[in-house]
Write a protein that holds these residues in place. Structure first.
Motif, short mmCIF file in Angstrom:
data_model
loop_
_atom_site.label_atom_id
_atom_site.label_comp_id
_atom_site.label_asym_id
_atom_site.label_seq_id
_atom_site.Cartn_x
_atom_site.Cartn_y
_atom_site.Cartn_z
N SER A 80 56.97 -13.58 -12.25
CA SER A 80 56.91 -14.93 -11.64
C SER A 80 58.19 -15.40 -10.96
O SER A 80 58.60 -16.54 -11.13
CB SER A 80 56.52 -15.97 -12.70
OG SER A 80 55.35 -15.58 -13.34
N GLU A 81 58.82 -14.51 -10.18
CA GLU A 81 59.99 -14.96 -9.42
C GLU A 81 59.57 -15.91 -8.31
O GLU A 81 60.25 -16.90 -8.04
CB GLU A 81 60.74 -13.76 -8.84
CG GLU A 81 62.09 -14.11 -8.19
CD GLU A 81 61.97 -14.78 -6.83
OE1 GLU A 81 62.77 -15.67 -6.54
OE2 GLU A 81 61.06 -14.41 -6.05
N GLU A 82 58.45 -15.59 -7.65
CA GLU A 82 58.05 -16.32 -6.45
C GLU A 82 57.84 -17.82 -6.70
O GLU A 82 58.06 -18.64 -5.82
CB GLU A 82 56.77 -15.72 -5.85
CG GLU A 82 56.93 -14.28 -5.35
CD GLU A 82 57.70 -14.18 -4.05
OE1 GLU A 82 58.05 -15.21 -3.45
OE2 GLU A 82 57.98 -13.03 -3.62
N THR A 83 57.38 -18.16 -7.89
CA THR A 83 57.13 -19.58 -8.19
C THR A 83 58.34 -20.23 -8.86
O THR A 83 58.31 -21.42 -9.17
CB THR A 83 55.93 -19.73 -9.15
OG1 THR A 83 56.20 -18.99 -10.34
CG2 THR A 83 54.65 -19.23 -8.52
N LEU A 140 69.26 -7.67 -7.35
CA LEU A 140 69.31 -7.42 -5.91
C LEU A 140 68.01 -7.82 -5.25
O LEU A 140 66.99 -8.00 -5.92
CB LEU A 140 69.61 -5.93 -5.64
CG LEU A 140 68.65 -4.87 -6.18
CD1 LEU A 140 67.38 -4.75 -5.35
CD2 LEU A 140 69.33 -3.52 -6.23
N HIS A 141 68.04 -7.96 -3.92
CA HIS A 141 66.82 -8.13 -3.14
C HIS A 141 66.95 -7.33 -1.85
O HIS A 141 68.03 -7.31 -1.25
CB HIS A 141 66.55 -9.60 -2.81
CG HIS A 141 65.08 -9.88 -2.62
ND1 HIS A 141 64.37 -9.39 -1.55
CD2 HIS A 141 64.20 -10.56 -3.39
CE1 HIS A 141 63.10 -9.78 -1.67
NE2 HIS A 141 62.96 -10.49 -2.78
N ASN A 142 65.87 -6.68 -1.45
CA ASN A 142 65.86 -6.01 -0.15
C ASN A 142 65.85 -7.07 0.96
O ASN A 142 65.32 -8.16 0.77
CB ASN A 142 64.67 -5.06 -0.06
CG ASN A 142 63.35 -5.76 0.16
OD1 ASN A 142 62.87 -5.88 1.27
ND2 ASN A 142 62.75 -6.27 -0.91
N ALA A 166 65.08 -6.85 -12.54
CA ALA A 166 64.19 -6.62 -11.39
C ALA A 166 63.04 -7.60 -11.50
O ALA A 166 62.45 -7.76 -12.57
CB ALA A 166 63.65 -5.19 -11.41
N ASP A 167 62.72 -8.27 -10.40
CA ASP A 167 61.50 -9.08 -10.40
C ASP A 167 60.34 -8.13 -10.12
O ASP A 167 60.51 -7.07 -9.54
CB ASP A 167 61.57 -10.22 -9.37
CG ASP A 167 62.18 -9.79 -8.05
OD1 ASP A 167 62.30 -8.58 -7.79
OD2 ASP A 167 62.53 -10.68 -7.25
N MET A 168 59.15 -8.47 -10.58
CA MET A 168 58.04 -7.51 -10.45
C MET A 168 56.72 -8.15 -10.03
O MET A 168 55.68 -7.51 -10.08
CB MET A 168 57.87 -6.73 -11.75
CG MET A 168 57.65 -7.58 -12.97
SD MET A 168 57.38 -6.53 -14.42
CE MET A 168 57.03 -7.79 -15.64
N LEU A 193 54.24 -7.76 -1.14
CA LEU A 193 54.78 -7.96 0.20
C LEU A 193 56.17 -8.60 0.20
O LEU A 193 56.67 -9.02 1.23
CB LEU A 193 53.78 -8.78 1.04
CG LEU A 193 52.41 -8.10 1.20
CD1 LEU A 193 51.45 -8.97 1.97
CD2 LEU A 193 52.53 -6.73 1.86
N CYS A 194 56.81 -8.62 -1.00
CA CYS A 194 58.22 -9.05 -1.05
C CYS A 194 59.08 -7.88 -1.55
O CYS A 194 60.28 -8.02 -1.70
CB CYS A 194 58.37 -10.28 -1.94
SG CYS A 194 59.86 -11.25 -1.58
N GLY A 195 58.42 -6.76 -1.85
CA GLY A 195 59.17 -5.57 -2.28
C GLY A 195 59.59 -5.58 -3.74
O GLY A 195 60.45 -4.79 -4.13
ZN LIG Z 1 61.30 -11.46 -3.38
#
Ligand SMILES: [Zn+2]
Ligand SMILES: [Zn+2]
Length: 333
Positions: free
Chosen positions: A82-85, A109-111, A23-25, A48-50
């Motif tokens: 740090s998934e977003e970067t 997974l991703h929503n 899970a990314d956090m 805001l990315c869930g």
């Molecule tokens: Zn995301």
């Protein structure tokens, strides 16, 4: 590990595969416009990315595992920063502590706002694109604006690089599949009417469905920059940042996710095309057998990174159940 990452390992003590759930956090530097009680407490930062929802799903799986240990092998619950970067997965994987984990399988997974709520979206092969940010710095020579002939203004080189990049993206020659090259920023000199500029910056985002195509796209973009800079006698540097490999689903792992949905009588759908966005889960695709899937967040749900986005809690439970089914197919069979 890898900065703020945490891995929880459930070891059955018996031989068997190691199955990692990730899970990314991380949150985003955006001010949330929602006014409900559980809105972000931190000004200018919000989930805001869930990824808070993704984290809850993994905590839910931990709750099940705490009373229902795997029969064989190991389960690893990885909470990744740090998934977003695009930095988090790579940092976790290169952490010496990760060497002890060595997963055989990894699932994530991703929503997906804009998709039917609760439906699971799968795909064999590329699920999310490779992407990378390219930064080109051009160095000429500044001079008085009244005497441009005494300097070397990178203005035409900058313009030609932008045109050249657009040509690469539109020609598509030599690429196996979809590629995209988007110029996202350009700057020439400073605002000074008395000065002929001596510096320029061009930035672009490169995208491709195939990792091989990303290499070719980089080569083509670099050769445009090299030839234009030599034509105009400019020095230059090229650097890359936010590099995401493609997230590639192995047929076996993807089938395991689909089987899990069938057993749970959950609606699932195979996507005909990969997503154009990127996910740093792609780094796990490079080291083991992986499947990444989408969970519909609702057709009219605010989009990811919108200021009014809110993770739909109803999709937490079915997502936990999919992970639990995947786990039990691999470790309780
Ligand atoms: Zn995301
Ligand atoms: Zn995001």
């Amino acid at each position: 590990m890898g900065g703020y990452g945490v891995a929880a390992v459930f070891d059955s003590g018996h031989n068997g595969p190691t199955v990692l759930f990730r899970a990314d956090m991380d949150a985003l530097p955006i001010e949330e416009s929602n006014l409900f009680a559980y809105r972000s407490c931190n000004k200018g930062i919000a989930h805001l990315c869930g990824h808070d929802g993704h984290t809850s799903i993994l905590v839910g799986l931990a709750k099940i595992l705490s009373v229902n240990q795997p029969k064989k092998g190991k389960v690893v619950l990885l909470f990744q920063p740090s998934e977003e970067t695009g930095e988090g997965a790579a940092k976790v994987i290169s952490d010496p502590k990760f060497k002890r984990i060595k997963p055989d399988y990894a699932f994530g997974l991703h929503n997906l706002p804009g998709f039917e709520k609760g439906t699971i979206y799968t795909r064999v092969g590329t699920f999310a694109s490779a992407s990378t940010g390219m930064i080109i710095e051009l160095k000429g020579l500044s001079s008085h604006a009244a005497h441009p002939e005494d300097g070397n203004n990178p203005d035409r080189a900058m313009a030609n690089i932008i045109l050249g990049f657009n040509k690469i993206a539109s020609e598509k020659a030599g690429f196996k599949d979809f590629v995209l090259l988007t110029v996202i920023h350009a700057k020439l000199g400073e605002v000074a009417f008395g000065t002929t500029p001596g510096k320029a910056t061009v930035m672009a985002t490169l995208r491709s469905f195939e990792n091989g195509d990303m290499q070719l796209l980089k080569q083509k973009a670099e050769s445009v920059v090299n030839s234009i800079c030599s034509e105009y006698n400019l020095k230059h540097t090229i650097t890359y940042q936010e590099e995401f490999p493609a997230t590639i689903n192995h047929p076996e792992s993807n089938e395991i996710v689909k089987d899990a949905c069938n057993k749970l009588v959950l609606k699932h759908h195979s996507l005909s095309l990969p997503f154009r966005w990127s996910e740093d889960f792609g780094h796990f695709s490079n080291i083991c057998n992986t499947a990444f899937f989408g969970v519909g967040a609702g057709i009219n749900h605010p989009q990811l990174h919108n200021e009014d986005y809110d993770f739909p809690d109803e999709i937490i439970e079915p997502s936990i159940l999919v992970f639990e089914q995947v786990l039990s197919q691999l470790l309780n069979g």
